[in-house]
Design a protein around this motif. Sequence first.
Motif, PDB file in Angstrom:
ATOM      1  N   MET A  68       0.842  -1.189   0.000  1.00 47.97           N
ATOM      2  CA  MET A  68       0.000   0.000   0.000  1.00 47.97           C
ATOM      3  C   MET A  68       0.882   1.245   0.000  1.00 47.97           C
ATOM      4  O   MET A  68       2.048   1.212   0.408  1.00 47.97           O
ATOM      5  CB  MET A  68      -0.940  -0.007   1.206  1.00 47.97           C
ATOM      6  N   SER A 118      -5.495   7.787   7.610  1.00 48.16           N
ATOM      7  CA  SER A 118      -4.975   6.615   8.328  1.00 48.16           C
ATOM      8  C   SER A 118      -4.213   7.013   9.584  1.00 48.16           C
ATOM      9  O   SER A 118      -3.479   6.202  10.160  1.00 48.16           O
ATOM     10  CB  SER A 118      -4.067   5.793   7.410  1.00 48.16           C
ATOM     11  N   THR A 138      -3.504   6.933   3.372  1.00 49.55           N
ATOM     12  CA  THR A 138      -3.080   5.651   2.810  1.00 49.55           C
ATOM     13  C   THR A 138      -3.928   5.312   1.599  1.00 49.55           C
ATOM     14  O   THR A 138      -5.152   5.462   1.623  1.00 49.55           O
ATOM     15  CB  THR A 138      -3.195   4.515   3.844  1.00 49.55           C
ATOM     16  N   ALA A 140      -4.790   2.058  -0.617  1.00 47.43           N
ATOM     17  CA  ALA A 140      -4.659   0.600  -0.661  1.00 47.43           C
ATOM     18  C   ALA A 140      -4.072   0.134  -1.996  1.00 47.43           C
ATOM     19  O   ALA A 140      -3.339  -0.848  -2.064  1.00 47.43           O
ATOM     20  CB  ALA A 140      -6.018  -0.053  -0.420  1.00 47.43           C
ATOM     21  N   ASP A 141      -4.403   0.855  -3.071  1.00 51.63           N
ATOM     22  CA  ASP A 141      -3.856   0.583  -4.401  1.00 51.63           C
ATOM     23  C   ASP A 141      -2.582   1.407  -4.545  1.00 51.63           C
ATOM     24  O   ASP A 141      -2.615   2.632  -4.473  1.00 51.63           O
ATOM     25  CB  ASP A 141      -4.879   0.993  -5.464  1.00 51.63           C
TER      26      ASP A 141
END
Length: 289
Positions: A68, A118, A138, A140-141
């Motif tokens: 991430m 995050s 953050t 995720a991808d």
Amino acid sequence: MGYVPGQLLGGRQITLGALVLGQVDAAGVAWTVAKDGLKGWSGPAVRTQYSDREADHGSWAGPTCLGMRTITLAGTITAPDLATLDAAAEQLYAAAALTDTPLVVTESVPKQAMVRRSGEVLLEYETDTVARWSMLLTSADPRRYSTVLQSASTGLPVSTGGVVLPITLPLTITAGSSSGTLTLSNEGTIGARPVFAAVGPVPGFNILVQYPDGTVRQLAYTDTLGVGDTLVIDTDAHTAVLNGTVGRRRYLSGPWPEIPAGQGVTVLWNSAGSDPAALLTATVRSAWM
């Protein structure tokens, strides 16, 4: 220092949701990004494993994948007065949302990532008109995507011109055909994964992605789409969803295609049936590491 709404403050222009950083907003608030106020944009973490070779030098290397992407944003808010500074602080807190929010960085080729808060949003008031802030986000991808969504559509192949003449020796004039094709490209540095939306009626279909080296990946969907039905195939999420609610992954088979970095592909759509109302639309964004 007096600021003018719309004034650029130098450095990168960054947008987080509706919040524009690096310029002065309509309320006269200057949103300055610190010199080191964008960290993590240059590259995400890497996941890999190494296993020591038994009785030999070195290790065996496992697959290497991007993790991430963790991004830190920091800067300064300068407002005309305390009330305006307090209102700007609330904008900042709201921009760091708990749901996916687009973060756009205006490079020579503008790029974006979908991020979520995050960590704590830190705000320190230095005076009644100036505050320093930072936040942790953050994605995720790990990819950074073009802000331009590429889209192309095609109907099913249509054959025309075939005639069988009623003579003693049957003679068939071969039909010409126009196949249902479209092209997609990826200007980035890592594979990009398209989304396909198929609209019925169509009694099952195949999506074939042909690469520059001649290889082909085929996705086959075996269920029937009725009039107005829409099936969305997300090759990154590995999902097939009918009409926005119903999972149809079990009817889909074949390897998930992606568009290689710096290349283009040809997509062919075919089916045992052919209806002029059927339509396939493919969308993709160029992707960078």
